[in-house]
Design a protein around this motif. Structure first.
Motif, mmCIF file in Angstrom:
data_model
loop_
_atom_site.group_PDB
_atom_site.id
_atom_site.type_symbol
_atom_site.label_atom_id
_atom_site.label_comp_id
_atom_site.label_asym_id
_atom_site.label_seq_id
_atom_site.Cartn_x
_atom_site.Cartn_y
_atom_site.Cartn_z
ATOM 1 N N ARG A 49 0.738 -1.025 -0.308
ATOM 2 C CA ARG A 49 -0.234 -0.114 0.035
ATOM 3 C C ARG A 49 0.475 1.406 -0.050
ATOM 4 N NH1 ARG A 49 -5.472 -0.330 1.841
ATOM 5 N NH2 ARG A 49 -5.221 -1.639 2.610
ATOM 6 N N GLU A 50 1.453 1.715 -0.769
ATOM 7 C CA GLU A 50 2.146 2.912 -1.490
ATOM 8 C C GLU A 50 1.482 4.300 -0.070
ATOM 9 O OE1 GLU A 50 0.262 5.484 -5.642
ATOM 10 O OE2 GLU A 50 0.178 2.756 -5.795
ATOM 11 N N PRO A 51 2.467 4.681 -0.494
ATOM 12 C CA PRO A 51 2.133 6.204 1.022
ATOM 13 C C PRO A 51 0.830 6.393 0.835
ATOM 14 C CG PRO A 51 4.509 5.727 0.666
ATOM 15 C CD PRO A 51 4.162 5.195 -0.366
ATOM 16 N N MET A 52 0.365 7.291 -0.878
ATOM 17 C CA MET A 52 -0.725 7.680 -0.976
ATOM 18 C C MET A 52 -2.261 7.312 -1.024
ATOM 19 S SD MET A 52 -2.113 11.012 -2.556
ATOM 20 C CE MET A 52 -3.297 11.071 -3.684
ATOM 21 N N LEU A 53 -1.825 5.718 -0.816
ATOM 22 C CA LEU A 53 -2.796 5.524 -0.405
ATOM 23 C C LEU A 53 -2.895 4.971 0.337
ATOM 24 C CD1 LEU A 53 -2.954 2.802 -3.735
ATOM 25 C CD2 LEU A 53 -4.409 4.588 -3.626
ATOM 26 N N TRP A 54 -1.991 4.807 1.123
ATOM 27 C CA TRP A 54 -2.030 4.297 3.062
ATOM 28 C C TRP A 54 -2.753 5.297 3.553
ATOM 29 C CZ3 TRP A 54 -0.639 6.907 7.405
ATOM 30 C CH2 TRP A 54 -0.909 6.071 8.343
ATOM 31 N N TYR A 55 -2.220 7.156 2.953
ATOM 32 C CA TYR A 55 -2.856 7.992 4.017
ATOM 33 C C TYR A 55 -4.500 8.479 3.511
ATOM 34 C CZ TYR A 55 -3.051 13.248 4.787
ATOM 35 O OH TYR A 55 -3.026 14.418 4.246
ATOM 36 N N THR A 56 -4.955 8.396 2.275
ATOM 37 C CA THR A 56 -5.903 8.388 2.014
ATOM 38 C C THR A 56 -6.919 6.761 2.250
ATOM 39 O OG1 THR A 56 -5.682 7.186 -0.530
ATOM 40 C CG2 THR A 56 -5.597 10.181 -0.023
ATOM 41 N N GLY A 57 -6.545 6.445 2.579
ATOM 42 C CA GLY A 57 -7.135 5.146 2.634
ATOM 43 C C GLY A 57 -7.780 5.329 3.867
ATOM 44 N N MET A 58 -6.601 5.076 5.170
ATOM 45 C CA MET A 58 -7.259 6.343 6.724
ATOM 46 C C MET A 58 -7.828 7.248 7.038
ATOM 47 S SD MET A 58 -3.936 7.125 9.581
ATOM 48 C CE MET A 58 -4.098 8.751 8.859
ATOM 49 N N LEU A 59 -7.792 7.936 5.969
ATOM 50 C CA LEU A 59 -8.345 9.451 6.354
ATOM 51 C C LEU A 59 -10.106 8.914 5.588
ATOM 52 C CD1 LEU A 59 -6.365 12.107 5.047
ATOM 53 C CD2 LEU A 59 -6.538 11.329 7.179
ATOM 54 N N ARG A 60 -9.889 8.503 4.885
ATOM 55 C CA ARG A 60 -11.544 8.093 4.087
ATOM 56 C C ARG A 60 -12.418 6.796 5.175
ATOM 57 N NH1 ARG A 60 -13.769 8.801 -0.801
ATOM 58 N NH2 ARG A 60 -14.172 6.118 -1.052
ATOM 59 N N GLY A 61 -11.283 5.745 6.204
ATOM 60 C CA GLY A 61 -12.130 4.815 7.332
ATOM 61 C C GLY A 61 -12.418 6.054 8.188
ATOM 62 N N LEU A 62 -11.432 6.905 8.539
ATOM 63 C CA LEU A 62 -11.779 7.598 9.200
ATOM 64 C C LEU A 62 -12.875 9.013 8.881
ATOM 65 C CD1 LEU A 62 -8.042 9.241 11.149
ATOM 66 C CD2 LEU A 62 -9.976 7.987 12.236
ATOM 67 N N GLY A 63 -13.625 8.768 7.659
ATOM 68 C CA GLY A 63 -14.416 9.623 7.545
ATOM 69 C C GLY A 63 -14.572 10.931 6.944
ATOM 70 N N CYS A 64 -12.763 11.045 6.618
ATOM 71 C CA CYS A 64 -12.414 12.184 6.003
ATOM 72 C C CYS A 64 -13.393 13.080 4.835
ATOM 73 C CB CYS A 64 -11.463 12.353 6.826
ATOM 74 S SG CYS A 64 -10.041 12.212 8.086
ATOM 75 N N THR A 65 -13.312 14.346 4.952
ATOM 76 C CA THR A 65 -14.171 14.753 3.471
ATOM 77 C C THR A 65 -13.133 14.903 2.518
ATOM 78 O OG1 THR A 65 -15.665 15.656 4.843
ATOM 79 C CG2 THR A 65 -16.438 13.432 4.219
ATOM 80 N N LYS A 66 -12.316 16.242 3.727
ATOM 81 C CA LYS A 66 -11.064 16.865 2.965
ATOM 82 C C LYS A 66 -10.159 16.613 3.194
ATOM 83 C CE LYS A 66 -12.618 21.575 2.411
ATOM 84 N NZ LYS A 66 -12.749 21.761 1.017
ATOM 85 N N ASN A 67 -8.431 17.261 2.982
ATOM 86 C CA ASN A 67 -7.063 16.248 3.102
ATOM 87 C C ASN A 67 -7.353 17.732 4.231
ATOM 88 O OD1 ASN A 67 -5.263 15.889 3.221
ATOM 89 N ND2 ASN A 67 -4.436 17.713 2.147
ATOM 90 N N LEU A 68 -6.451 17.033 5.241
ATOM 91 C CA LEU A 68 -5.836 17.354 6.541
ATOM 92 C C LEU A 68 -4.885 18.701 6.558
ATOM 93 C CD1 LEU A 68 -5.147 14.041 9.170
ATOM 94 C CD2 LEU A 68 -7.583 15.012 8.556
ATOM 95 N N VAL A 69 -4.835 20.587 6.968
ATOM 96 C CA VAL A 69 -4.375 21.163 6.775
ATOM 97 C C VAL A 69 -3.663 21.378 7.937
ATOM 98 C CG1 VAL A 69 -4.142 23.491 6.289
ATOM 99 C CG2 VAL A 69 -5.882 21.811 4.409
#
Length: 558
Positions: free
Chosen positions: A398-418
């Motif tokens: 699971r490359e870094p981008m897909l790990w990052y987005t997979g974790m955030l989508r699993g958390l229910g995040c709908t926007k990127n973290l800033v």
């Protein structure tokens, strides 16, 4: 102290996880820790194998979600289970094309103002991540990301050109690959990135002009054919001495560069800002002055090109030549398979998809809709939908981008973290539009250490990446980076307050397809009862979640 309270265990955990993953891939001699002793496998009694009306189980639907999106969500898993894969693909391909629409400051900013320049350069990557997290067109977004991995641009181009390049990929993700090659060649961002905008033939009329071979070489090497000749299944053709046969010569590169001369940035009716000097939203146009295109007869890959043809005529002939070459089907198909499904596809898998690339059933070559459907519905892609049925050679890091987005989508995040301090966040090792070179973040031919298995993504899944996965997101959420992002961390904290088992069940449902291995369950329970992660339930829950997601059980997509 808040950050320190749950980072105390991170260094030791990170070291153990890195050793375990590398040992499992043949890179180390030490034995992996308990949480890393096996590849992911379903545990007894956890997997929901009850088929939905479509015939797809929720386990299968969650598995498909890893291949067609930036991470599983309950809504996506429900849609896949209810519609079935083929119907879901059809619906996705019918969605309108999403395009980036940047604010004015992305196109026109003061290059001497660091704050303005940073804001402009941050915007494309952040918008891509927003779309990856919340876009309905997940399949198109994921295919676009795949194309960006082996046909990249980076910070050599300005932010507005990045935006227009992303839009080009989005428009062509479900189009025709031949059309894409043509549009790619006259795209201003690519012309800047690989210098075809300065590709001019030397002539008596323009003695100071000089050809530039960069784009011509990479067009063949990285975007269409590869450096060695391929069989229909992607295996390498060899001569009588068992040496690979080269696809093209230096003479072919020079001749192709000549055929691609004679293009310039499109003029504008109104003055362009200095930060959009290439007029990035508009395709390049042929030069007005005839000597700026090489009009001599040429021979490329054994095919004669007649003399006195215009730049558009030569470009059309180049596209026809490349699309007819036997390499292009297996070459492009393997890269798409690697990016979407598995890093080490069998020759049979590549061959089946390459046949569809060559002919979509209606005599059309390069039909991306047909190719993507063939990749995702192939017997090898779907075999693992039955728990335990797949081979040990199947899967991908699971490359870094897909790990990052997979974790955030699993958390229910709908926007990127800033981050309040650092601005938009991203996977440090794979920030969009930040590849070091035209070779992207990794080579598709990269192999696992000590193995002959292809594992390109492993190149950037290193110790620094594991350490980041263990702690940085939790720190950033605690420091307010998730404000306004819609992340649902409270649900994890509430589960943890109920009991460690309740949290583990929540993690299992969100990220592990309901199939968390017993070994990982035991280790999470042990950590929860023996480690102190602070007094805040949400923070403690995030630490355990990040530990679970940093193990190979999540880090390897099977």
């Amino acid at each position: 102290m808040r950050e320190r309270s749950y980072s105390l265990a991170a260094p030791a955990l990170a070291a153990a996880l890195v050793a375990g993953v590398l040992a499992g891939c043949g890179a180390g001699a030490s034995a992996p820790p308990a949480a890393s002793t096996a590849l992911p496998s379903p545990s007894s009694g956890q997997v929901n194998n009850t088929p939905a009306a479509s015939g797809m189980t929720r386990f299968a639907a969650a598995r498909v979600a890893d291949q067609v999106s930036f991470g599983a969500t309950p809504a996506l898993v429900d849609a896949l289970a209810q519609q079935g894969l083929n119907a879901w693909i059809t619906a996705q391909m019918a969605l309108p094309v999403t395009q980036m629409n940047p604010p004015a400051y992305v196109r026109d900013y003061d290059t001497n103002n660091q704050q303005q320049a940073s804001a402009a350069y941050n915007w494309p990557a952040n918008d891509l991540l927003d779309k990856a997290l919340a876009g309905n067109d997940q399949l198109r977004q994921r295919v676009t990301w795949s194309l960006l991995q082996f046909i990249p641009v980076n910070g050599k181009v300005n932010p507005y050109a990045m935006v227009q390049y992303y839009n080009l990929l989005q428009r062509n993700a479900f189009g025709n690959y031949g059309t894409f090659i043509r549009e790619l060649t006259i795209n201003p961002a690519m012309a800047v990135f690989l210098d075809n905008a300065s590709n001019r033939p030397t002539s008596d009329q323009c003695p100071s002009c000089a050809p530039n071979e960069n784009y011509a070489r990479e067009l063949m090497q990285l975007f269409t054919l590869g450096v060695v000749q391929l069989n229909a299944d992607g295996s390498v053709k060899r001569n009588a001495q068992n040496k690979p046969i080269e696809t093209y010569s230096q003479e072919d590169v020079e001749q192709l560069a000549g055929a691609l001369t004679g293009w310039r940035f499109a003029p504008s009716a109104t003055p362009l800002p200095s930060t959009d000097w290439s007029n990035a939203a508009v395709p390049m146009v042929p030069e007005d002055w005839a000597p700026l295109h090489d009009r001599k007869a040429k021979t490329i890959l054994g095919t004669p090109f007649a003399a006195n043809r215009s730049a558009p005529q030569d470009l059309d002939a180049v596209v026809t030549l490349l699309m007819a070459h036997p390499n292009i089907g297996p070459f492009v198909s393997q890269r798409l398979i690697q990016n979407l499904v598995t890093s080490n596809p069998t020759p049979a898998y590549v061959g089946r998809v390459a046949a569809v690339f060559r002919n979509n059933g209606s005599g059309v070559a390069g039909d991306m809709k047909a190719v993507i459907r063939a990749i995702l519905t192939d017997v090898e892609a779907r075999r693992g939908d039955v728990p335990g049925a797949d081979t040990t050679r199947f899967g991908k890091f699971r490359e870094p981008m897909l790990w990052y987005t997979g974790m955030l989508r699993g958390l229910g995040c709908t926007k990127n973290l800033v981050s309040p301090q650092w601005g938009p966040l991203a996977a440090n090792s794979q920030r969009p539009f930040n590849a070091a070179s035209v070779f992207g973040f990794y080579l598709p031919t990269d192999r696992a250490p000590g193995s002959n298995l292809l594992a390109p993504e492993q190149k950037i899944v290193n110790a620094a990446e594991f350490t980041s996965r263990l702690g940085s997101i939790g720190w950033n959420i605690a420091d307010g980076a998730a404000n306004g992002a819609g992340c649902q961390t409270d649900a994890l904290g509430q589960a943890y307050s109920q009991s460690p088992r309740a949290l583990i069940d929540e993690i299992n449902t969100r990220w592990f397809r309901g199939a968390m291995p017993p070994t990982l369950r035991t280790n999470l329970q042990l950590l929860a009862t023996t480690q102190q992660f602070g007094n805040d339930a949400n923070q403690a829950a995030l630490v355990l979640t990040q530990y679970a997601l940093t193990t190979p059980f999540y880090g390897i997509m099977k």
